[in-house]
Each structure stands twice: as C-alpha cells, then as structure tokens.
Motif scaffolding. Structure first.
Motif, PDB file in Angstrom:
ATOM      1  N   PHE A  62       0.834  -1.202   0.000  1.00 30.67           N
ATOM      2  CA  PHE A  62       0.000   0.000   0.000  1.00 30.67           C
ATOM      3  C   PHE A  62       0.867   1.248   0.000  1.00 30.67           C
ATOM      4  O   PHE A  62       2.029   1.213   0.384  1.00 30.67           O
ATOM      5  N   LYS A  63       0.293   2.323  -0.491  1.00 30.63           N
ATOM      6  CA  LYS A  63       0.973   3.612  -0.578  1.00 30.63           C
ATOM      7  C   LYS A  63       0.401   4.525   0.491  1.00 30.63           C
ATOM      8  O   LYS A  63      -0.787   4.446   0.815  1.00 30.63           O
ATOM      9  N   ILE A  64       1.234   5.401   1.004  1.00 35.98           N
ATOM     10  CA  ILE A  64       0.760   6.366   1.979  1.00 35.98           C
ATOM     11  C   ILE A  64       0.910   7.776   1.412  1.00 35.98           C
ATOM     12  O   ILE A  64       1.867   8.074   0.707  1.00 35.98           O
ATOM     13  N   ASP A  65      -0.066   8.619   1.689  1.00 33.09           N
ATOM     14  CA  ASP A  65      -0.041  10.026   1.287  1.00 33.09           C
ATOM     15  C   ASP A  65      -0.251  10.826   2.565  1.00 33.09           C
ATOM     16  O   ASP A  65      -1.387  11.007   3.018  1.00 33.09           O
ATOM     17  N   LYS A  66       0.854  11.256   3.151  1.00 38.06           N
ATOM     18  CA  LYS A  66       0.785  11.955   4.435  1.00 38.06           C
ATOM     19  C   LYS A  66       0.024  13.271   4.329  1.00 38.06           C
ATOM     20  O   LYS A  66      -0.706  13.641   5.241  1.00 38.06           O
ATOM     21  N   GLU A  67       0.196  13.962   3.223  1.00 35.72           N
ATOM     22  CA  GLU A  67      -0.474  15.247   3.041  1.00 35.72           C
ATOM     23  C   GLU A  67      -1.997  15.084   3.001  1.00 35.72           C
ATOM     24  O   GLU A  67      -2.727  15.839   3.633  1.00 35.72           O
ATOM     25  N   ALA A  68      -2.467  14.093   2.260  1.00 34.69           N
ATOM     26  CA  ALA A  68      -3.903  13.844   2.150  1.00 34.69           C
ATOM     27  C   ALA A  68      -4.432  12.971   3.299  1.00 34.69           C
ATOM     28  O   ALA A  68      -5.633  12.747   3.396  1.00 34.69           O
ATOM     29  N   LYS A  69      -3.522  12.476   4.136  1.00 34.78           N
ATOM     30  CA  LYS A  69      -3.876  11.577   5.239  1.00 34.78           C
ATOM     31  C   LYS A  69      -4.673  10.376   4.733  1.00 34.78           C
ATOM     32  O   LYS A  69      -5.692   9.990   5.276  1.00 34.78           O
ATOM     33  N   ARG A  70      -4.154   9.797   3.648  1.00 40.57           N
ATOM     34  CA  ARG A  70      -4.843   8.699   2.980  1.00 40.57           C
ATOM     35  C   ARG A  70      -3.879   7.554   2.710  1.00 40.57           C
ATOM     36  O   ARG A  70      -2.710   7.767   2.428  1.00 40.57           O
ATOM     37  N   VAL A  71      -4.411   6.342   2.806  1.00 47.11           N
ATOM     38  CA  VAL A  71      -3.688   5.132   2.428  1.00 47.11           C
ATOM     39  C   VAL A  71      -4.355   4.590   1.166  1.00 47.11           C
ATOM     40  O   VAL A  71      -5.584   4.526   1.102  1.00 47.11           O
ATOM     41  N   TYR A  72      -3.544   4.233   0.189  1.00 48.58           N
ATOM     42  CA  TYR A  72      -4.045   3.647  -1.047  1.00 48.58           C
ATOM     43  C   TYR A  72      -3.648   2.176  -1.083  1.00 48.58           C
ATOM     44  O   TYR A  72      -2.464   1.863  -1.191  1.00 48.58           O
ATOM     45  N   GLY A  73      -4.622   1.303  -0.963  1.00 47.13           N
ATOM     46  CA  GLY A  73      -4.345  -0.120  -1.036  1.00 47.13           C
ATOM     47  C   GLY A  73      -3.941  -0.490  -2.447  1.00 47.13           C
ATOM     48  O   GLY A  73      -4.614  -0.118  -3.403  1.00 47.13           O
ATOM     49  N   GLU A  74      -2.863  -1.190  -2.570  1.00 45.53           N
ATOM     50  CA  GLU A  74      -2.387  -1.636  -3.879  1.00 45.53           C
ATOM     51  C   GLU A  74      -2.582  -3.148  -3.957  1.00 45.53           C
ATOM     52  O   GLU A  74      -3.639  -3.645  -3.644  1.00 45.53           O
ATOM     53  N   SER A  75      -1.568  -3.873  -4.307  1.00 46.08           N
ATOM     54  CA  SER A  75      -1.715  -5.316  -4.524  1.00 46.08           C
ATOM     55  C   SER A  75      -1.729  -6.110  -3.217  1.00 46.08           C
ATOM     56  O   SER A  75      -1.198  -5.686  -2.199  1.00 46.08           O
ATOM     57  N   ILE A  76      -2.374  -7.260  -3.323  1.00 44.97           N
ATOM     58  CA  ILE A  76      -2.390  -8.233  -2.235  1.00 44.97           C
ATOM     59  C   ILE A  76      -2.356  -9.606  -2.899  1.00 44.97           C
ATOM     60  O   ILE A  76      -3.000  -9.820  -3.932  1.00 44.97           O
ATOM     61  N   ALA A  77      -1.574 -10.507  -2.351  1.00 42.21           N
ATOM     62  CA  ALA A  77      -1.492 -11.857  -2.919  1.00 42.21           C
ATOM     63  C   ALA A  77      -1.150 -12.842  -1.816  1.00 42.21           C
ATOM     64  O   ALA A  77      -0.381 -12.536  -0.905  1.00 42.21           O
ATOM     65  N   VAL A  78      -1.736 -14.024  -1.938  1.00 40.39           N
ATOM     66  CA  VAL A  78      -1.495 -15.104  -0.981  1.00 40.39           C
ATOM     67  C   VAL A  78      -1.184 -16.367  -1.783  1.00 40.39           C
ATOM     68  O   VAL A  78      -1.827 -16.648  -2.791  1.00 40.39           O
ATOM     69  N   SER A  79      -0.191 -17.118  -1.320  1.00 42.56           N
ATOM     70  CA  SER A  79       0.165 -18.382  -1.971  1.00 42.56           C
ATOM     71  C   SER A  79      -1.065 -19.280  -2.063  1.00 42.56           C
ATOM     72  O   SER A  79      -1.877 -19.337  -1.136  1.00 42.56           O
ATOM     73  N   LYS A  80      -1.158 -19.996  -3.168  1.00 40.55           N
ATOM     74  CA  LYS A  80      -2.327 -20.825  -3.445  1.00 40.55           C
ATOM     75  C   LYS A  80      -2.681 -21.768  -2.292  1.00 40.55           C
ATOM     76  O   LYS A  80      -3.841 -21.899  -1.915  1.00 40.55           O
ATOM     77  N   ASP A  81      -1.685 -22.413  -1.712  1.00 38.08           N
ATOM     78  CA  ASP A  81      -1.931 -23.386  -0.642  1.00 38.08           C
ATOM     79  C   ASP A  81      -2.410 -22.748   0.655  1.00 38.08           C
ATOM     80  O   ASP A  81      -2.821 -23.457   1.576  1.00 38.08           O
ATOM     81  N   TYR A  82      -2.342 -21.421   0.755  1.00 38.59           N
ATOM     82  CA  TYR A  82      -2.704 -20.742   2.002  1.00 38.59           C
ATOM     83  C   TYR A  82      -3.936 -19.839   1.854  1.00 38.59           C
ATOM     84  O   TYR A  82      -4.274 -19.104   2.782  1.00 38.59           O
ATOM     85  N   ARG A  83      -4.593 -19.909   0.723  1.00 40.36           N
ATOM     86  CA  ARG A  83      -5.797 -19.101   0.528  1.00 40.36           C
ATOM     87  C   ARG A  83      -6.955 -19.668   1.337  1.00 40.36           C
ATOM     88  O   ARG A  83      -6.970 -20.837   1.688  1.00 40.36           O
ATOM     89  N   LYS A  84      -7.905 -18.788   1.639  1.00 42.86           N
ATOM     90  CA  LYS A  84      -9.111 -19.160   2.408  1.00 42.86           C
ATOM     91  C   LYS A  84      -8.768 -19.568   3.843  1.00 42.86           C
ATOM     92  O   LYS A  84      -9.472 -20.365   4.445  1.00 42.86           O
ATOM     93  N   LYS A  85      -7.660 -19.008   4.357  1.00 44.77           N
ATOM     94  CA  LYS A  85      -7.246 -19.330   5.722  1.00 44.77           C
ATOM     95  C   LYS A  85      -7.092 -18.061   6.569  1.00 44.77           C
ATOM     96  O   LYS A  85      -6.461 -18.095   7.617  1.00 44.77           O
TER      97      LYS A  85
END
Length: 140
Positions: A62-85
């Motif tokens: 995720f990216k942070i914008d201190k001036e705007a006081k906002r967090v921008y969620g970017e990518s998220i990924a989980v290994s196939k064997d660990y999904r739904k956990k």
C-alpha cells in the motif's frame, strides 16, 4: 501467523507468490526483483508480508499520502496453498492498523469486478463503493 515489513531476502518468495496469481500481472504489469526492490526503497510504499511457520505466504502493498492523510491499497497476494485461511484478511487488517496508528483518515483501493474474494473482503470490512470517483480506462 506473523505480519511484518518485507525485506530484500523476501523478494524471491514474493515473486513466486505473484507468479501463482497471474491476474495481478495481467493488469498491473510484471512484478520482478527490480520492482520489489523499488517498493522497499520507496518511503511512500509499505510492503507487508505474512509468515506461517517462518515461511512467507502472502503480501500486501500500500501507498501512503501523508499530506492527504490517505492510504491507497495496492496489490495483495497469498500463496495458493494458504488461501481461504484468513491470511488476506490479516494482511488487510495490518494495513488498517498501520493507517490508524499513523492517524490516516481514509483508505482507498480499486478492485476488479471479477475479483470475488477481494470484493467480498471489502464488503466484510464495511468498505463502501465511492460515489466520488469513476474509474475510466481505454485500451490503445
């Protein structure tokens, strides 16, 4: 499970995780060593990893914008064997915790309409579709 900031030693595993989620590269471009190194050096990018039994099994960027006081969620990924956990949820919670701890006021992110698991997670976490922005795109 342990959530921590990523480091250079994690990069080979992060690349393997991304390769197991082809849809990420389909719309965000190639995630390679150079890109992960850039993320780690960028002061406005936070890269978290989830570990299970000392093995990195997922990440959240995720990216942070201190001036705007906002967090921008970017990518998220989980290994196939660990999904739904609950690993994606834990990474998402860690992003929210970071935002609260650093007194950010808003978290925003874009999710593809076909990404059922992420759309479901957003609803579960009580996020709302923005009425302030439209996402426009054009293939050229």
């Amino acid at each position: 499970m342990k959530i921590r900031k990523a480091n250079k030693k994690d990069i080979p595993t992060l690349i393997k995780i991304v390769k197991g989620v082809p849809s990420i590269e389909d719309y965000l471009g190639e995630y390679d060593k150079k890109l992960f190194e850039k993320m780690l050096k960028d002061k406005e990018t936070i890269l978290l990893v989830a570990e299970v039994e000392n093995k990195v099994v997922g990440f959240k960027e995720f990216k942070i914008d201190k001036e705007a006081k906002r967090v921008y969620g970017e990518s998220i990924a989980v290994s196939k064997d660990y999904r739904k956990k609950g690993i994606g949820l834990a990474l998402f919670n860690a992003m929210e915790d970071y935002a609260k701890k650093h007194k950010f006021k808003r978290i925003s992110f874009i999710v593809r309409d076909w990404n059922e698991s992420m759309n479901s997670l957003a609803k579960k976490k009580k996020y709302k579709l923005s009425d302030k922005f439209n996402f426009w795109e054009k293939e050229i």
